[in-house]
Design an enzyme around this catalytic site. Sequence first.
Site, PDB file in Angstrom:
ATOM      1  N   ASP A 195       1.232  -1.070   0.119  1.00 42.56           N
ATOM      2  CA  ASP A 195       0.051  -0.005  -0.174  1.00 42.56           C
ATOM      3  C   ASP A 195       0.890   1.033   0.345  1.00 42.56           C
ATOM      4  OD1 ASP A 195      -2.851   0.507  -0.042  1.00 42.56           O
ATOM      5  OD2 ASP A 195      -2.070   2.041   1.848  1.00 42.56           O
ATOM      6  N   SER A 196       0.983   1.780  -1.080  1.00 33.35           N
ATOM      7  CA  SER A 196       1.605   2.982  -1.349  1.00 33.35           C
ATOM      8  C   SER A 196       1.398   4.439  -1.768  1.00 33.35           C
ATOM      9  CB  SER A 196       2.334   2.915  -2.054  1.00 33.35           C
ATOM     10  OG  SER A 196       1.659   2.388  -3.437  1.00 33.35           O
ATOM     11  N   GLY A 209       1.792   5.987 -13.006  1.00 30.36           N
ATOM     12  CA  GLY A 209       1.187   6.641 -11.847  1.00 30.36           C
ATOM     13  C   GLY A 209       1.414   8.133 -11.590  1.00 30.36           C
ATOM     14  N   TYR A 210       2.131   8.679 -10.798  1.00 32.66           N
ATOM     15  CA  TYR A 210       2.446   9.780 -10.575  1.00 32.66           C
ATOM     16  C   TYR A 210       4.129  10.015 -11.065  1.00 32.66           C
ATOM     17  CZ  TYR A 210      -1.222  10.732  -7.873  1.00 32.66           C
ATOM     18  OH  TYR A 210      -2.624  10.791  -7.315  1.00 32.66           O
ATOM     19  N   ASP A 211       4.715   9.184 -11.557  1.00 26.49           N
ATOM     20  CA  ASP A 211       6.358   8.925 -11.939  1.00 26.49           C
ATOM     21  C   ASP A 211       6.262  10.661 -13.024  1.00 26.49           C
ATOM     22  OD1 ASP A 211       6.785   6.924 -10.324  1.00 26.49           O
ATOM     23  OD2 ASP A 211       6.732   5.640 -11.697  1.00 26.49           O
ATOM     24  N   HIS A 264      10.632   3.952  -3.299  1.00 32.46           N
ATOM     25  CA  HIS A 264      10.053   3.617  -1.709  1.00 32.46           C
ATOM     26  C   HIS A 264       9.661   2.283  -1.442  1.00 32.46           C
ATOM     27  CE1 HIS A 264       6.671   4.849  -5.588  1.00 32.46           C
ATOM     28  NE2 HIS A 264       6.737   4.357  -4.464  1.00 32.46           N
ATOM     29  N   ARG A 265       9.177   1.806  -2.646  1.00 31.57           N
ATOM     30  CA  ARG A 265       8.364   0.152  -3.111  1.00 31.57           C
ATOM     31  C   ARG A 265       9.823  -0.307  -2.953  1.00 31.57           C
ATOM     32  NH1 ARG A 265       6.110   1.271  -7.057  1.00 31.57           N
ATOM     33  NH2 ARG A 265       4.616   1.559  -5.041  1.00 31.57           N
TER      34      ARG A 265
HETATM   35  P1  ITT Z   1      -3.272  -2.663  -5.490  1.00 27.44           P
HETATM   36  O1  ITT Z   1      -4.131  -1.944  -4.318  1.00 27.44           O
HETATM   37  O2  ITT Z   1      -4.479  -3.840  -6.002  1.00 27.44           O
HETATM   38  O3  ITT Z   1      -1.668  -2.875  -5.433  1.00 27.44           O
HETATM   39  P2  ITT Z   1      -3.151   0.398  -6.767  1.00 27.44           P
HETATM   40  O4  ITT Z   1      -2.811   1.348  -7.030  1.00 27.44           O
HETATM   41  O5  ITT Z   1      -4.620   0.828  -5.763  1.00 27.44           O
HETATM   42  O6  ITT Z   1      -3.221  -1.240  -6.672  1.00 27.44           O
HETATM   43  P3  ITT Z   1      -2.221   1.859  -3.570  1.00 27.44           P
HETATM   44  O7  ITT Z   1      -4.141   1.313  -3.244  1.00 27.44           O
HETATM   45  O8  ITT Z   1      -1.812   1.443  -3.453  1.00 27.44           O
HETATM   46  O9  ITT Z   1      -2.384   0.607  -5.252  1.00 27.44           O
HETATM   47  O10 ITT Z   1      -2.753   2.739  -4.549  1.00 27.44           O
HETATM   48  C1  ITT Z   1      -1.372   3.943  -4.700  1.00 27.44           C
HETATM   49  C2  ITT Z   1      -1.388   4.877  -5.925  1.00 27.44           C
HETATM   50  O11 ITT Z   1      -0.174   5.888  -5.768  1.00 27.44           O
HETATM   51  C3  ITT Z   1      -1.136   4.034  -6.821  1.00 27.44           C
HETATM   52  O12 ITT Z   1      -2.496   3.899  -8.050  1.00 27.44           O
HETATM   53  C4  ITT Z   1      -0.310   5.247  -7.675  1.00 27.44           C
HETATM   54  O13 ITT Z   1      -0.837   6.269  -8.440  1.00 27.44           O
HETATM   55  C5  ITT Z   1       0.470   6.508  -6.724  1.00 27.44           C
HETATM   56  N1  ITT Z   1       1.923   5.531  -6.396  1.00 27.44           N
HETATM   57  C6  ITT Z   1       2.118   4.492  -5.423  1.00 27.44           C
HETATM   58  N2  ITT Z   1       3.024   3.694  -5.648  1.00 27.44           N
HETATM   59  C7  ITT Z   1       3.809   4.845  -6.295  1.00 27.44           C
HETATM   60  C8  ITT Z   1       4.728   4.745  -8.053  1.00 27.44           C
HETATM   61  O14 ITT Z   1       5.953   3.961  -7.796  1.00 27.44           O
HETATM   62  N3  ITT Z   1       4.797   5.623  -9.012  1.00 27.44           N
HETATM   63  C9  ITT Z   1       3.860   6.164  -9.256  1.00 27.44           C
HETATM   64  N4  ITT Z   1       2.492   6.054  -8.516  1.00 27.44           N
HETATM   65  C10 ITT Z   1       2.924   5.652  -7.038  1.00 27.44           C
END
Ligand code: ITT
Length: 199
Positions: free
Chosen positions: A70-71, A154-156, A181-182
């Site tokens: 969760d990120s 995502g926001y990369d 972070h991951r």
């Molecule tokens: P799961 O719950 O199925 O793992 P998710 O995309 O819904 O997938 P999260 O609930 O953890 O995952 O949401 C994290 C969001 O934060 C993710 O969709 C991106 O928008 C952003 N994010 C997280 N890690 C990122 C990364 O490494 N680079 C860019 N954006 C990131």
Amino acid sequence: MHRLLLATNNKGKVAEIKALLDGAGLTLLTPAEIGLTLEIQEDGLTYAENASKKAVAFSQASGMVAMSDDSGLEVDALEGLPGLHSHRFSPKPEATDADRRKYLLEKLQGMRRPWTAHFQATVAVALPSGEVKLATGQCVGEIIPEEFGTNGFGYDPIFFIPELGLTMAELEMDEKNRLSHRAGAVKNALPILKEIFEK
Ligand code: ITT
């Protein structure tokens, strides 16, 4: 080889985690590969709660050890938003990553730069017994108003790393996996996996 289920529906996360755990001596499986479809409601108040909820649900449904992530992106000028709501941040139904980036930049319009920010990640490893272990990681940078790069997700493209002079989306995956972070969270989870599978 021991089997580990990657408890995520995010293809970007799967690619990164598979590369991070390459050489760990595990067979990594995705929910799609075992025919499992689960949509988890992420209603926890912390990354740890949401990560645990996802890992436990996937572990219970599969009978396997499951690892979730969760990120979120925390922007200082927005008092930590989008944070836990990073995925659901845009009000647009069926929002894409591009919609989320656009919405974030709209929120930051007119605010004084630099827009300092950090990514947070919490990894949860759940056993079929219900036991859960957690590990975390963080990556510091700043949000910039223009997109650069097409890698990552995502926001990369708008997450700039000042020391490198590049956005996260301009990094090859192995570079992102050295500093993200991951990557930090997965690295911190390695001793947990080792302990579980060596038992
Ligand atoms: P799961 O719950 O199925 O793992 P998710 O995309 O819904 O997938 P999260 O609930 O953890 O995952 O949401 C994290 C969001 O934060 C993710 O969709 C991106 O928008 C952003 N994010 C997280 N890690 C990122 C990364 O490494 N680079 C860019 N954006 C990131």
